[in-house]
Design an enzyme around this catalytic site. Structure first.
Site, PDB file in Angstrom:
ATOM      1  N   ASN A  10      78.797  56.835  55.655  1.00 37.53           N
ATOM      2  CA  ASN A  10      79.722  56.668  54.527  1.00 37.53           C
ATOM      3  C   ASN A  10      78.881  56.702  53.257  1.00 37.53           C
ATOM      4  O   ASN A  10      78.163  55.745  52.966  1.00 37.53           O
ATOM      5  CB  ASN A  10      80.463  55.325  54.671  1.00 37.53           C
ATOM      6  N   TRP A  11      78.981  57.811  52.532  1.00 35.72           N
ATOM      7  CA  TRP A  11      78.135  57.954  51.331  1.00 35.72           C
ATOM      8  C   TRP A  11      78.683  57.169  50.141  1.00 35.72           C
ATOM      9  O   TRP A  11      78.061  57.119  49.099  1.00 35.72           O
ATOM     10  CB  TRP A  11      77.984  59.441  50.981  1.00 35.72           C
ATOM     11  N   LYS A  12      79.893  56.623  50.278  1.00 32.48           N
ATOM     12  CA  LYS A  12      80.516  55.870  49.177  1.00 32.48           C
ATOM     13  C   LYS A  12      80.498  56.731  47.905  1.00 32.48           C
ATOM     14  O   LYS A  12      80.640  57.951  48.009  1.00 32.48           O
ATOM     15  CB  LYS A  12      79.818  54.510  49.009  1.00 32.48           C
ATOM     16  N   HIS A  97      88.465  50.374  54.096  1.00 33.63           N
ATOM     17  CA  HIS A  97      87.102  49.874  53.862  1.00 33.63           C
ATOM     18  C   HIS A  97      87.174  48.622  52.984  1.00 33.63           C
ATOM     19  O   HIS A  97      88.017  48.530  52.095  1.00 33.63           O
ATOM     20  CB  HIS A  97      86.247  50.957  53.194  1.00 33.63           C
ATOM     21  N   GLU A  99      85.513  47.667  50.552  1.00 32.38           N
ATOM     22  CA  GLU A  99      85.411  47.896  49.103  1.00 32.38           C
ATOM     23  C   GLU A  99      86.757  48.334  48.536  1.00 32.38           C
ATOM     24  O   GLU A  99      87.093  48.009  47.395  1.00 32.38           O
ATOM     25  CB  GLU A  99      84.303  48.920  48.821  1.00 32.38           C
ATOM     26  N   GLU A 169      83.164  45.751  60.146  1.00 34.56           N
ATOM     27  CA  GLU A 169      82.171  45.646  59.091  1.00 34.56           C
ATOM     28  C   GLU A 169      82.265  44.253  58.463  1.00 34.56           C
ATOM     29  O   GLU A 169      83.085  44.026  57.567  1.00 34.56           O
ATOM     30  CB  GLU A 169      82.417  46.707  58.010  1.00 34.56           C
ATOM     31  N   GLY A 175      75.593  46.250  52.558  1.00 28.58           N
ATOM     32  CA  GLY A 175      74.734  46.482  51.405  1.00 28.58           C
ATOM     33  C   GLY A 175      73.858  45.290  51.044  1.00 28.58           C
ATOM     34  O   GLY A 175      73.250  45.258  49.973  1.00 28.58           O
ATOM     35  N   SER A 215      74.589  47.193  56.965  1.00 26.08           N
ATOM     36  CA  SER A 215      73.117  47.240  56.956  1.00 26.08           C
ATOM     37  C   SER A 215      72.535  47.741  58.281  1.00 26.08           C
ATOM     38  O   SER A 215      71.482  47.271  58.706  1.00 26.08           O
ATOM     39  CB  SER A 215      72.524  45.872  56.584  1.00 26.08           C
ATOM     40  N   GLY A 236      76.131  52.968  55.647  1.00 26.75           N
ATOM     41  CA  GLY A 236      76.158  53.237  54.210  1.00 26.75           C
ATOM     42  C   GLY A 236      74.800  53.713  53.738  1.00 26.75           C
ATOM     43  O   GLY A 236      74.439  54.888  53.866  1.00 26.75           O
ATOM     44  N   GLY A 237      74.013  52.783  53.195  1.00 28.42           N
ATOM     45  CA  GLY A 237      72.728  53.120  52.567  1.00 28.42           C
ATOM     46  C   GLY A 237      71.837  54.034  53.402  1.00 28.42           C
ATOM     47  O   GLY A 237      71.290  55.021  52.888  1.00 28.42           O
TER      48      GLY A 237
HETATM   49  P1  13P Z   1      75.525  49.566  54.340  1.00 30.40           P
HETATM   50  O1  13P Z   1      75.042  50.286  55.565  1.00 30.40           O
HETATM   51  O2  13P Z   1      74.917  50.113  53.077  1.00 30.40           O
HETATM   52  O3  13P Z   1      75.405  48.082  54.479  1.00 30.40           O
HETATM   53  O4  13P Z   1      77.093  49.901  54.213  1.00 30.40           O
HETATM   54  C1  13P Z   1      77.905  49.704  55.296  1.00 30.40           C
HETATM   55  C2  13P Z   1      79.249  50.262  54.975  1.00 30.40           C
HETATM   56  O5  13P Z   1      79.980  49.714  54.175  1.00 30.40           O
HETATM   57  C3  13P Z   1      79.641  51.504  55.638  1.00 30.40           C
HETATM   58  O6  13P Z   1      80.993  51.771  55.437  1.00 30.40           O
END
Ligand code: 13P
Length: 255
Positions: A10-12, A97, A99, A169, A175, A215, A236-237
Site C-alpha cells: 500500500n503506497w498510500k 483502511h 487512515e 492492521e 507506521g 510495520s 506500507g513503508g
Molecule cells: P506500515 O507498513 O508503513 O506500518 O503501514 C501499514 C499499512 O497501513 C498498510 O496498509
C-alpha cells in the site's frame, strides 16, 4: 488447507505517475525470469494506477486501488468508481483502511457498502480492520474488530473466498515501527477466522486470506508469515523500496 500468500503493498499518498512507473519496473525486474507462487500486488495512488499496470506488464505482479466510491457513477465530485478501476487494470481494492476511517470519517457502514460494491463489480476486496492502542489496553481489541468485520460481512453472502481478503492492521503498529508480536497477530487472526466461519461456514472461512499489516519488514516478515492464520501482509513503508518489498515476497516464497 494451504492458502496462497498475498503480499500487498500500500503506497498510500506516495509515488506519482513518474516515480510509480520507475518503482514498479524495478520491482518487476527483480523477479524477471523468476516465478513465484504467492500473489503479489501494489496499490498505488489512483493517478499512478496506469503507470503501475504498465510497469508490471509481462510480470506476475498485480495492481490494486486504495479506496473506491460506494456509488456507481454520476455527480460525486472527486470520487472513483469500481468500473473505472476495472477499466484501469486493477484487480483488488482496499476498503476501510484505518487512515480513511480516522481522517475521512469512514464508518463501518460506509466501509461495508464499499466492500459490497467491490464484490458486486467482480473485483477483489481487501477489508481492513484493527483496533487503536487505547482499545487494546482496555481489553476491547476483539470487540472493535468484531464490530468492524461483522458490519462488512453482513453485506456479503455465498462462497466469496476468491474475492474477499481481510487485513488485520492494529492501528498502533501502522507506521510506528512497532509490530504486533507473532502471537498477538496469530491470536487476532484466529479470532477473525472464527468470525468468518460464523458468517460463511468453516469451509469458506478456511479459504479466505487474512493479511497482517503494521510495520511489516524483511526483518520481521518470516515470524509473522509463519503463523498458522497469517496469509500475507499489507505493507506500507517497506513496499516503497523495491528491495524490501521483494525481500518480503521472497520470504513468503520460502515458507
Ligand atoms: P506500515 O507498513 O508503513 O506500518 O503501514 C501499514 C499499512 O497501513 C498498510 O496498509
Amino acid at each position: 488447507m494451504k492458502r496462497t500468500f498475498l503480499i500487498a503493498g500500500n503506497w498510500k499518498m506516495n509515488a506519482g505517475p513518474t516515480e510509480a512507473s520507475a518503482l514498479s519496473k524495478e520491482i518487476a525486474s527483480l523477479w524477471k525470469d523468476k516465478s513465484f507462487s504467492s500473489e503479489a500486488l501494489i496499490c498505488p495512488p489512483f493517478v499512478s494506477i496506469s503507470s503501475v499496470v504498465s510497469g508490471f506488464e509481462g510480470s506476475d505482479f498485480k495492481t490494486g486501488a486504495q479506496n473506491v466510491s460506494n456509488e456507481d457513477n454520476g455527480a460525486f465530485t472527486g470520487e472513483i468508481s469500481t468500473e473505472m478501476l476495472k477499466d484501469s487494470g486493477c484487480e483488488y481494492v482496499i476498503v476501510g483502511h484505518s487512515e480513511r476511517r480516522e481522517y475521512y470519517n469512514e464508518d463501518d457502514e460506509l466501509v461495508a457498502l464499499k466492500a459490497k460494491k467491490v464484490v458486486d463489480s467482480g473485483l477483489k476486496v481487501i477489508i481492513c480492520v484493527g483496533e487503536i492502542l487505547s482499545d487494546r489496553k482496555a481489553g476491547r481489541a476483539e470487540k472493535v474488530v468484531k464490530d468492524q468485520l461483522n458490519t462488512a460481512l453482513n453485506q456479503l453472502d455465498g462462497d466469496l473466498s476468491d474475492q474477499v481478503v481481510i487485513a488485520y492492521e492494529p492501528v498502533w503498529a501502522i507506521g510506528t515501527g512497532e509490530t504486533a508480536t507473532p502471537d498477538q497477530a496469530q491470536e487476532m487472526h484466529k479470532f477473525i477466522r472464527s468470525l468468518l466461519s460464523n458468517h460463511f461456514g468453516t469451509e469458506v472461512a478456511e479459504k479466505i486470506r487474512i493479511l497482517y499489516g503494521g510495520s511489516m519488514k524483511p526483518d520481521n516478515a518470516e515470524e509473522l508469515l509463519s503463523q498458522k492464520d497469517v496469509d500475507g501482509g499489507l505493507i506500507g513503508g517497506a513496499s516503497l523500496k523495491a528491495d524490501s518489498f521483494s525481500r518480503i515476497l521472497a520470504i513468503a516464497e520460502s515458507i
